[in-house]
Design a protein around this motif. Structure first.
Motif, PDB file in Angstrom:
ATOM      1  N   ILE A   1       0.821  -1.224   0.000  1.00  0.00           N
ATOM      2  CA  ILE A   1       0.000   0.000   0.000  1.00  0.00           C
ATOM      3  C   ILE A   1       0.852   1.271   0.000  1.00  0.00           C
ATOM      4  O   ILE A   1       0.359   2.355   0.234  1.00  0.00           O
ATOM      5  CB  ILE A   1      -1.006   0.020   1.177  1.00  0.00           C
ATOM      6  N   LEU A   2       2.161   1.096  -0.313  1.00  0.00           N
ATOM      7  CA  LEU A   2       3.066   2.252  -0.326  1.00  0.00           C
ATOM      8  C   LEU A   2       3.670   2.470  -1.711  1.00  0.00           C
ATOM      9  O   LEU A   2       3.770   1.535  -2.509  1.00  0.00           O
ATOM     10  CB  LEU A   2       4.209   2.046   0.674  1.00  0.00           C
ATOM     11  N   SER A   3       4.105   3.705  -1.985  1.00  0.00           N
ATOM     12  CA  SER A   3       4.748   4.004  -3.270  1.00  0.00           C
ATOM     13  C   SER A   3       6.193   4.470  -3.085  1.00  0.00           C
ATOM     14  O   SER A   3       7.087   4.041  -3.815  1.00  0.00           O
ATOM     15  CB  SER A   3       3.965   5.089  -4.025  1.00  0.00           C
ATOM     16  N   HIS A   4       6.439   5.357  -2.103  1.00  0.00           N
ATOM     17  CA  HIS A   4       7.774   5.930  -1.918  1.00  0.00           C
ATOM     18  C   HIS A   4       8.166   5.923  -0.441  1.00  0.00           C
ATOM     19  O   HIS A   4       7.323   6.145   0.428  1.00  0.00           O
ATOM     20  CB  HIS A   4       7.820   7.388  -2.419  1.00  0.00           C
ATOM     21  N   VAL A   5       9.458   5.699  -0.196  1.00  0.00           N
ATOM     22  CA  VAL A   5      10.006   5.777   1.165  1.00  0.00           C
ATOM     23  C   VAL A   5      11.270   6.642   1.115  1.00  0.00           C
ATOM     24  O   VAL A   5      12.157   6.405   0.299  1.00  0.00           O
ATOM     25  CB  VAL A   5      10.349   4.376   1.716  1.00  0.00           C
ATOM     26  N   THR A   6      11.340   7.648   1.994  1.00  0.00           N
ATOM     27  CA  THR A   6      12.495   8.546   2.048  1.00  0.00           C
ATOM     28  C   THR A   6      13.159   8.456   3.417  1.00  0.00           C
ATOM     29  O   THR A   6      12.477   8.512   4.447  1.00  0.00           O
ATOM     30  CB  THR A   6      12.063  10.005   1.781  1.00  0.00           C
ATOM     31  N   PHE A   7      14.504   8.327   3.405  1.00  0.00           N
ATOM     32  CA  PHE A   7      15.276   8.254   4.661  1.00  0.00           C
ATOM     33  C   PHE A   7      15.591   9.666   5.145  1.00  0.00           C
ATOM     34  O   PHE A   7      16.545  10.285   4.684  1.00  0.00           O
ATOM     35  CB  PHE A   7      16.570   7.469   4.431  1.00  0.00           C
ATOM     36  N   THR A   8      14.778  10.167   6.074  1.00  0.00           N
ATOM     37  CA  THR A   8      14.978  11.533   6.581  1.00  0.00           C
ATOM     38  C   THR A   8      15.809  11.569   7.871  1.00  0.00           C
ATOM     39  O   THR A   8      16.262  12.631   8.282  1.00  0.00           O
ATOM     40  CB  THR A   8      13.623  12.225   6.839  1.00  0.00           C
ATOM     41  N   GLN A   9      15.970  10.416   8.526  1.00  0.00           N
ATOM     42  CA  GLN A   9      16.845  10.274   9.707  1.00  0.00           C
ATOM     43  C   GLN A   9      16.543  11.246  10.845  1.00  0.00           C
ATOM     44  O   GLN A   9      17.455  11.698  11.542  1.00  0.00           O
ATOM     45  CB  GLN A   9      18.319  10.424   9.309  1.00  0.00           C
TER      46      GLN A   9
ATOM     47  N   LEU B   1      19.366  16.858   3.604  1.00  0.00           N
ATOM     48  CA  LEU B   1      19.147  16.612   5.042  1.00  0.00           C
ATOM     49  C   LEU B   1      19.197  17.918   5.825  1.00  0.00           C
ATOM     50  O   LEU B   1      18.406  18.136   6.751  1.00  0.00           O
ATOM     51  CB  LEU B   1      20.201  15.651   5.591  1.00  0.00           C
ATOM     52  N   ALA B   2      20.114  18.800   5.440  1.00  0.00           N
ATOM     53  CA  ALA B   2      20.257  20.095   6.122  1.00  0.00           C
ATOM     54  C   ALA B   2      18.963  20.907   6.025  1.00  0.00           C
ATOM     55  O   ALA B   2      18.590  21.632   6.959  1.00  0.00           O
ATOM     56  CB  ALA B   2      21.421  20.878   5.521  1.00  0.00           C
TER      57      ALA B   2
END
Length: 381
Positions: free
Chosen positions: A260-268, A335-336
């Motif tokens: 049920i997901l499309s995108h995953v982003t590592f924001t930490q 990230l900044a």
């Protein structure tokens, strides 16, 4: 694998039920984890070994978790390793009885059972310690200890031992070891667009737990925080009540979100942090050499947990990728941008710092502990 009445699958089921019905539930779990349930002889041998270990032990330690045994492949909770290590490190004086898969509850329910002495130990979120030691809740302060290394530095620091441990012990707990899983991510429902910057969060209905800190963070980075109970989250994401959510990659896989997901982003930003806690009174009642064995067995498992983090993540990512999910890592500049929009350095967090750490000075010590490389190394995504 065949599934007819005489096939391996049916033999596994039959042997599991047979062991469980004769009171050897832990033996059934151990046999299943060892892949020997297909053989009646091997399953019986495992049950015999477990019974002998239990009979020879001087103390029984029930360890409860919310996760099934196989979960460590993608979510390194390490319960079977903890059982084995404590049994061996105490030279068999303790027999560990596992209660996985939420059979005795999860989260706060397990914390209460450990505190009340109904069970000897359990795995739960580190945030469940916050009612007893408010400083603990600062792990949810964005970018304070979101990366694996900063989280591991913090919970193994002298400051943490001096500031947090006395408070959780005063409430009747002993922390056995802190489980490093991976940071929370930004995971978008099917049909949604990749989130690469805070600007992409505009108008996104973001599922949040009850944490005021997480709700404030997602508001600061542009989303519309939408509190949804964990059990209702899959249907909320499917139906579009929420557009995105933030567990770790391993948790997304374990809890069945892959389709049920499309995108995953590592924001930490924030860690998915767990802990194994033990009833302090029970621990203190053990002979000194057995206490040392419990501590050493826990420390061994902590080492295994840290080394398991990248392989667990890789497995979860591979399975989610097969289901069509796309992954995005951020550059230092990207990230900044997230840190600038919602990071702990902003004045909006000052009231949380003074309330939870006790003072800005205390918070500065916490920040220093997170940023100081400790004796343990762990991989970051």
């Amino acid at each position: 694998m065949t599934t007819d009445k005489d096939g391996p699958k049916s033999a596994e089921r039959r042997n599991f039920l047979k062991l469980a019905s004769t009171g050897s539930f832990t033996a059934a779990l151990v046999a299943g984890a060892g892949g020997v349930l297909w053989s009646s002889e091997a399953a019986a041998q495992t049950a015999k070994e477990e019974k002998e270990r239990e009979r020879a032990a001087e103390h029984i330690m029930t360890v409860a978790t919310a996760y099934v045994l196989g979960a460590s492949r993608s979510y390194p909770i390490m319960q079977l390793d903890l059982k084995e290590n404590i049994q061996n490190a105490t030279n068999g004086k303790i027999y560990v009885k596992l209660a996985p898969g939420g059979q005795l509850g999860a989260g706060g329910a397990l914390v209460q059972k450990v505190q009340g002495g109904t069970i000897q130990a359990a795995q739960h979120s580190l945030s469940n310690f916050a009612p007893f030691a408010s400083t603990v809740d600062l792990i949810n302060m964005p970018y304070l200890c979101g990366s694996n290394q900063r989280f591991t530095n913090l919970v193994n620091s002298d400051f943490w031992a001096a500031e947090v441990h006395p408070k959780v012990e005063a409430a009747g707990f002993k922390a056995l070891f802190y489980v490093n899983i991976d940071p929370r991510v930004v995971a978008v429902r099917k049909g949604g667009n990749a989130v690469m910057s805070p600007g992409d969060m505009s108008g996104v209905k973001f599922r949040v737990p009850g944490s005021k800190m997480l709700q404030q963070y997602y508001r600061m980075v542009g989303a519309n925080p939408t509190p949804v109970a964990w059990g209702e989250t899959p249907s909320a994401i499917k139906q579009g009540v929420a557009d995105a959510l933030d567990p770790s990659v391993g948790a997304l896989y374990v809890f069945g979100f892959k389709d049920i997901l499309s995108h995953v982003t590592f924001t930490q930003a924030v860690p998915d942090s767990q802990v194994y806690s033990c009833n302090l009174e029970w621990f203190n009642s053990l002979p000194a050499n057995v206490q040392e064995g419990v501590i050493w067995g826990s420390e061994m498992t902590a080492h295994q947990n840290l080394s398991k983090v990248p392989s667990a993540r890789a497995y979860a990512m591979a399975e989610l990728t097969k289901a069509g999910v796309e992954f995005h890592s951020l550059s230092d500049d990207q990230l900044a941008e997230w840190k600038e929009a919602g990071g702990y350095q902003r004045s909006e967090w000052d009231s949380f710092k003074t309330e939870l750490a006790g003072s800005m000075d205390n918070f500065a010590k916490l920040e220093e502990a997170a940023g100081t490389q400790g004796k343990y190394f762990v991989h970051d995504a």
